[in-house]
Design a protein around this motif. Structure first.
Motif, mmCIF file in Angstrom:
data_model
loop_
_atom_site.group_PDB
_atom_site.id
_atom_site.type_symbol
_atom_site.label_atom_id
_atom_site.label_comp_id
_atom_site.label_asym_id
_atom_site.label_seq_id
_atom_site.Cartn_x
_atom_site.Cartn_y
_atom_site.Cartn_z
ATOM 1 N N SER A 90 0.823 -1.208 0.000
ATOM 2 C CA SER A 90 0.000 0.000 0.000
ATOM 3 C C SER A 90 0.861 1.263 0.000
ATOM 4 C CB SER A 90 -0.962 0.014 1.188
ATOM 5 O OG SER A 90 -0.209 0.056 2.391
ATOM 6 N N TYR A 94 -10.539 6.292 -6.922
ATOM 7 C CA TYR A 94 -10.228 7.431 -6.058
ATOM 8 C C TYR A 94 -10.543 8.708 -6.835
ATOM 9 C CZ TYR A 94 -7.335 10.710 -3.347
ATOM 10 O OH TYR A 94 -6.884 11.776 -2.605
ATOM 11 N N GLU A 98 -6.537 0.575 -10.780
ATOM 12 C CA GLU A 98 -7.913 0.370 -10.323
ATOM 13 C C GLU A 98 -8.205 1.256 -9.111
ATOM 14 O OE1 GLU A 98 -10.124 -2.051 -12.137
ATOM 15 O OE2 GLU A 98 -8.405 -1.364 -13.311
ATOM 16 N N ILE A 99 -7.215 1.332 -8.208
ATOM 17 C CA ILE A 99 -7.409 2.175 -7.029
ATOM 18 C C ILE A 99 -7.503 3.647 -7.441
ATOM 19 C CG2 ILE A 99 -6.320 2.977 -4.885
ATOM 20 C CD1 ILE A 99 -5.084 0.109 -4.682
ATOM 21 N N GLU A 118 -8.910 1.934 2.692
ATOM 22 C CA GLU A 118 -9.607 2.627 1.604
ATOM 23 C C GLU A 118 -9.268 1.952 0.280
ATOM 24 O OE1 GLU A 118 -9.149 6.888 1.794
ATOM 25 O OE2 GLU A 118 -10.179 7.189 -0.134
ATOM 26 N N MET A 119 -8.007 1.545 0.138
ATOM 27 C CA MET A 119 -7.600 0.889 -1.108
ATOM 28 C C MET A 119 -8.364 -0.423 -1.306
ATOM 29 S SD MET A 119 -3.480 1.345 -1.194
ATOM 30 C CE MET A 119 -2.717 2.906 -0.793
ATOM 31 N N THR A 120 -8.444 -1.218 -0.263
ATOM 32 C CA THR A 120 -9.122 -2.506 -0.438
ATOM 33 C C THR A 120 -10.613 -2.290 -0.665
ATOM 34 O OG1 THR A 120 -9.033 -2.686 1.959
ATOM 35 C CG2 THR A 120 -7.559 -4.088 0.717
ATOM 36 N N TYR A 129 -11.973 0.072 -2.413
ATOM 37 C CA TYR A 129 -12.140 0.316 -3.849
ATOM 38 C C TYR A 129 -12.070 -0.990 -4.627
ATOM 39 C CZ TYR A 129 -11.402 5.342 -3.091
ATOM 40 O OH TYR A 129 -11.508 6.647 -2.687
ATOM 41 N N LEU A 130 -11.082 -1.817 -4.274
ATOM 42 C CA LEU A 130 -10.888 -3.067 -5.009
ATOM 43 C C LEU A 130 -12.098 -3.976 -4.861
ATOM 44 C CD1 LEU A 130 -7.132 -3.682 -4.130
ATOM 45 C CD2 LEU A 130 -8.068 -2.899 -6.302
#
Lengths: 341, 802
Positions: B419, B478, B473-474, B434-436, B438-439
């Motif tokens: 990350s 975002y 993708e992130i 937050e990243m996960t 989105y995924l």
């Protein structure tokens, strides 16, 4: 004697002051101070005076002579000025007549765009690179991570000289060559040039057209750097109020990839025919250089990262200048060319 | 690809989102919207009505008077249509209604009879008449379903829909379906994705598929999976209005319920299906193999296709019944007499499909999807979905079982991403949670361990491979425009233009400021255009040229070995438009065969010049001299020698030589070439090797002290034979003038009444100066004598008598 001197002074000073030309002045001077001039004759007669009278008369005589010489000198200057003014009147001209303007030619509008673009990036530390137009297919496709079966490799899309040599379809091969040559970042290059696609010629398509691509490689180059650099470029190229918008897209040699729009420079974002009422014009494609591309060029993708961008110059020139038909750029009619002086 | 939002809403709830906002946000998350079509936007106040009574119109043979019940009232409406009968339910435009094209409906009188409202045809309502059967588009549109009177007709006609056209990128084949776009929509707006519930009970039907059919795949590389189901036909009629509407709004023509269901499931899931008539299959097996060279089959559109080994065919064990992934065969086509069908839901390798569609030169909706690459996991789901729909619509009954030949399962992939790295790479600062999040919105299952995200890549995302793909993708969810704009940090680079580029710009500016226009011409030329330059057929300009394998026509078949054809064409273009004069230049590359297949051709930077109008040879020579001056090559080092180039007037051309090297040529264009290119007489052109000029140029300016002592000017006028070159006289003068002679200027050439025929007067002005002293007359006289003697002895010329 004294009275005569005073009389001469009074008469001639007045006459001198009334003289209105060099000739007249000279004529008066001769009459007063010339060989047979009035003053000259009087001064000669001073020898007939007694010893007692001479100092006083002499003094007056000098005064008179001085007065006359000064008046002559002053009047001479005045007359010179008057004569100048008379001359100025005579030399008056109609300044509204056309001038003898030397004829000049003009730069081709496409090259004006290339120059403006180059100047902006040179200001950011970029150098301008060139490369061969007839390129190895390997540099034009394979090294750019384009799949072997991609349609752009088709004979319908790309011109081939033989099985391994093509007319380059983008200026990206220059980036590949630069990376392979130096193999040591930092790299900042702009590569403008002619490119080819098999397209029939019409108002918006041409088999020959022009692109400019850019490449930045260094340690810790980020996507925010990509955005910042291109936003700066857009403001310099299209005006300080220009805004930029990035939309996700896909290219084989970058990941992530994006397309960048700028505020329509015709209507400034209000909406018009040129931007199809959206207020935005698509200007370029860009993205972070794909690690495969870095590795193929011998650059360690674990240590370095970079971004690349590319734009079509004919289109930018056409939108910027409002040129209606792409064919005009290659027709080179003087009535077209001279509009770019 | 066209997506019906009405259909999409079945999978994800976006009812509260304004369509324009929907399009903007989808574009910004990666699905670019090309166009937005709000169907029926103009249409207002159209309801369902029923015809109670029809009578003829007393004053008009072609009109009828109808009494129409619209629920709360009965209206009298006059119409010219002849396809309606009592009891029909039709769309009625009430008074005050608005139709396509701004048409407003008012109470009116038609031939003296009151008409309150209008009965509508499909065209008047803006329906997609080109995809509808004639019976539905001619005359008044008649509802097939029994709708409540007075209800709003728009949704019943599919006119309450919004069609969004997306431009999708090549790496996202999974987006080419309603479900794919629903997934993107759900991720973009963070809304729940509702997948259809597919529940087939393979005990609830009749028989067993294994007893009726077997499937064999001979080329598993080309066909990784083949799923088949079978069904007994109960009735083949039109599909229901809701399905027909959705197909129409997505640009597909409704045909019959079975074909429509296969198309519907294709649009919905992205998996193309095909249905065969089982009886016409003629055997109990399906064999998938490569076609044989020359093998023929007739496709559903009636055309005979000749195949080769690249094509894949579905056969009955013997002959083809379909060209795999492209189109079914006529021989197994479903008709009104079909009793049993086979549903094929298969996966085919995209390149085989693409090669075949190219060779056969025809594409279908199916082939277009296969060419992009489809997730093999979809095949099972789509077959079940089709069977379920056919059962629900009462069109078919299930034959138990499903054949699934699944040989080539795609590998499961896992991608690990730190990350911290994502934040650094993109230039943002968000938490790993937050990243996960989105995924997971994108159905990319992600687990976290100590700052490292492990992503399990689903089969429908074959485009995800490396950590940069995950970063994208992130970043796109975002929001690219939420990423800050930063300035490149790190080492400053030198940048700038090279000396050669600066010199090029310098020369260009000089030429522009001296009234030449810069032109750009095509890089191509042709044998004809080169021959038009009066070349012989074995000229190097022809022999060394590079030929394209696939040019755009004969006129563009060679890469130019000289810039002149382009230049001459530009002059011709302008001359023939009554533009009486012009001067041009072009900086561009010319191409020459390197003579070695392992080398790229030789590309040389060239500068071409051209002019016409009130010009002569010395006009173009002047420009050449100007360029030499810009290159700081002293004029004494430049020689102009007469050349033998066929493009030019034999006695009005020159080769430019500097230090023994040829750097270009120019002259008056040969009359034959003028004729071929349609140029005026007295056209001048030339071409210079710009690379050589730069190499020979003097890059530095060195200041020379100003002279301290005055110089002396002497004039000389020689009488010389006409053909004696001026250069020879000048060279002799300079040679004998020595160091003291600073400048020689030819200021007059005279031939006329005072000079004998065959001779000319050449008047020179000589300037003498010494660095360290004032020269005396004696010194000058000595030098002048030396000059005159040399001229007399070497050239045979002497001073002209006064």
């Amino acid at each position: 004697m004294k009275e005569q001197l005073m009389a001469v002074k009074e008469t001639f000073v007045e006459e001198i002051k009334r003289a209105d030309s060099s000739d007249k002045l000279e004529e008066i001077r001769v009459r007063v101070s010339g060989k047979k001039g009035a003053l000259t004759l009087l001064l000669r007669d001073m020898g007939k005076l007694s010893k007692e009278e001479r100092p006083a008369v002499g003094k007056l005589a000098n005064e008179v002579r001085e007065a006359i010489e000064n008046t002559l000198a002053d009047q001479k200057e005045r007359i010179i000025e008057m004569e100048h003014e008379r001359q100025f009147e005579l030399e008056a001209i109609d300044i509204t007549l056309p001038g003898k303007k030397p004829d000049i030619g003009s730069h081709h509008p496409l090259n004006i765009v290339v120059k403006d673009l180059s100047d902006i990036f040179i200001g950011l530390g970029f150098s301008v690179e060139e490369g061969p137009e007839i390129e190895w297919a390997e540099y034009n496709f394979d090294h750019l991570n384009i799949p072997k079966d991609h349609t752009s490799r088709d004979h319908q899309d790309t011109f081939y000289v033989d099985d391994d040599k093509v007319l380059r379809t983008q200026t990206s091969p220059i980036q590949i060559r630069t990376m392979m040559k130096s193999q040591a970042p930092p790299i900042r290059i702009l590569a403008p040039g002619r490119v080819y696609r098999s397209d029939e010629i019409d108002a918006t398509h041409s088999p020959v057209f022009h692109q400019a691509e850019g490449l930045v490689i260094d340690e810790n180059i980020t996507m925010s750097d990509l955005k910042g650099t291109l936003d700066l470029f857009a403001k310099e190229m299209f005006g300080p109020d220009t805004k930029t918008k990035f939309r996700p897209h896909q290219f084989y040699f970058t990941e992530p990839s994006a397309e960048m729009d700028v505020t329509c420079f015709i209507c400034h974002g209000k909406g018009c025919r040129v931007c199809q009422n959206t207020g935005w014009i698509e200007i370029l494609g860009c993205g972070m250089v794909h690690p495969n591309v870095l590795e193929v060029c011998g650059i360690d993708s674990a240590k370095y990262s970079g971004f690349a961008f590319g734009m079509g110059l004919d289109r930018i020139a056409m939108i910027k200048y409002g040129i209606s038909d792409l064919r005009l750029m290659f027709e080179n009619d003087i009535r077209f060319l001279k509009q770019f002086r | 690809m066209h997506v019906s939002l009405e259909w999409l809403k079945e999978f994800v709830d976006i009812g509260d989102i304004d369509p324009v906002r929907y399009c903007d946000e989808m574009t910004m998350s990666g699905s670019k919207v090309e166009s937005l079509d709000i169907l029926g936007e103009e249409i207002e106040k159209v309801v369902v009505g029923k015809i109670i009574k029809i009578e003829s119109h007393p004053q008009a043979d072609k009109l009828v008077i109808c009494q129409v019940d619209v629920g709360d009232q009965t209206l009298q409406i006059v119409t010219g249509a002849d396809n309606i009968k009592q009891g029909d339910k039709i769309p009625v435009a009430l008074p005050g209604a608005k139709l396509v094209g701004g048409l407003k409906i008012k109470k009116t009188k038609l031939r003296g009879v009151e008409s309150t409202g209008m009965l509508c045809s499909a065209g008047e309502l803006g329906m997609k008449t080109s995809l509808m059967p004639k019976e539905e588009t001619e005359g008044i549109f008649i509802f097939k379903e029994d709708y409540k009177l007075g209800m709003d007709a728009k949704p019943l006609l599919g006119l309450d829909d919004i069609i969004v056209e997306f431009e999708l990128t090549a790496n996202r084949p999974d987006c080419h379906s309603i479900i794919g776009m629903a997934r993107e929509t759900s991720a973009t707006f963070d809304r729940h994705l509702l997948m259809p519930v597919i529940d087939i009970d393979d005990n609830s039907g009749v028989g067993k598929i294994d007893e009726k059919l077997s499937v064999e795949i001979l080329d598993t590389q080309a066909c990784p999976r083949y799923v088949a189901r079978m069904m007994n036909v109960k009735s083949i009629g039109p599909s229901p209005a809701w399905m027909a509407r959705r197909l129409l709004n997505c640009g597909i023509r409704p045909i019959n319920v079975i074909v429509d269901v296969t198309n519907y499931v294709m649009l919905e899931t992205g998996q193309p299906l095909h249905a065969f008539d089982y009886a016409k299959l003629g055997s109990d097996k399906i064999v998938v193999r490569s076609a044989l060279k020359g093998e023929k089959t007739t496709t559903l559109d009636g055309s005979e296709r000749i195949l080769d080994e690249d094509a894949l065919v579905i056969t009955n064990g013997d002959i083809p019944v379909a060209i795999a992934g492209i189109m079914g065969g006529e021989n197994s086509e479903i008709g009104s007499d079909t009793e049993t069908i086979v549903i094929e839901s298969a996966n085919f390798e995209k390149n085989r499909i693409r090669n075949t569609t190219k060779k056969l030169n025809f594409r279908t909706d199916s082939s277009t999807k296969f060419e992009k690459g489809i997730d093999p996991e979809l095949a099972g789901l789509a077959a079940d979905r089709a069977a379920q729909l056919l059962i629900e619509l009462g069109a078919c009954e299930l034959i138990n079982g499903k054949i699934d030949a699944y040989v080539n399962k795609p590998d499961t992939k896992e991608i690990k991403v730190e990350s911290n790295w994502v934040n650094e790479f993109i230039g943002i600062d968000i938490t790993v949670e937050e990243m996960t999040e989105y995924l997971e919105r994108l159905e990319l299952a992600a687990s976290i361990e100590g700052g490292v995200i492990t992503v399990k890549v689903p089969t429908f995302r074959q485009d995800l491979d490396i950590k940069e793909d995950i970063a994208e993708e992130i970043a796109r969810l975002y929001g690219y425009n939420n990423i800050p704009n930063t300035v490149i940090s790190g080492t400053a680079t030198e940048g700038g233009r090279s000396l050669s580029q600066k010199f090029e710009n310098d020369v260009k500016d000089t030429l522009v400021n001296n009234n030449l226009y810069e032109i750009l011409t095509y890089s191509f030329t042709s044998r004809n255009k080169l021959m038009d330059m009066n070349l012989s057929s074995d000229d190097d300009l022809l022999n060394d040229s590079i030929e394209l394998i696939n040019p755009l026509g004969e006129e563009n078949s060679l890469m130019r070995t000289t810039l002149l054809p382009g230049m001459l064409q530009v002059i011709s273009h302008n001359y023939n438009r009554n533009l009486t004069e012009g001067a041009f230049f072009e900086f561009a590359v010319k191409y020459k065969n390197a003579g070695d297949r392992d080398c790229l051709p030789v590309e040389t930077k060239s500068l071409s010049l051209g002019m016409y109008g009130e010009k002569d040879f010395f006009s173009i020579k002047g420009i050449v001299e100007l360029i030499m001056e810009k290159a700081r090559i002293p004029s004494q080092r430049v020689e102009y020698l007469k050349g033998a180039l066929p493009t030019y007037h034999p006695n009005r051309n020159a080769i430019i030589v500097v230090e023994g090297q040829e750097i270009g040529y120019f002259g008056e264009v040969h009359p034959k070439v003028c004729k071929n290119y349609d140029l005026p007489a007295k056209t001048y052109c030339g071409e210079l090797n710009f690379k050589k000029i730069f190499e020979l140029s003097n890059k530095e300016i060195k200041f020379e002290e100003l002279p301290r002592y005055p110089g002396i000017l002497r004039d000389l006028a020689f009488l010389a034979e006409e053909m004696l070159p001026a250069r020879k006289i000048e060279d002799t003068i300079r040679k004998n003038g020595g160091n003291l002679l600073k400048d020689v200027v030819l200021f007059d050439v005279y031939q006329g009444s005072q000079i004998q025929k065959g001779y000319k007067s050449m008047a020179y002005s000589l300037y003498f100066q010494a660095r360290d002293r004032t020269l005396t007359d004696d010194e000058i006289r000595a030098v002048m004598d030396k000059i005159l003697d040399s001229c007399k002895n070497e050239l045979g010329i002497s001073l002209r008598d006064a």
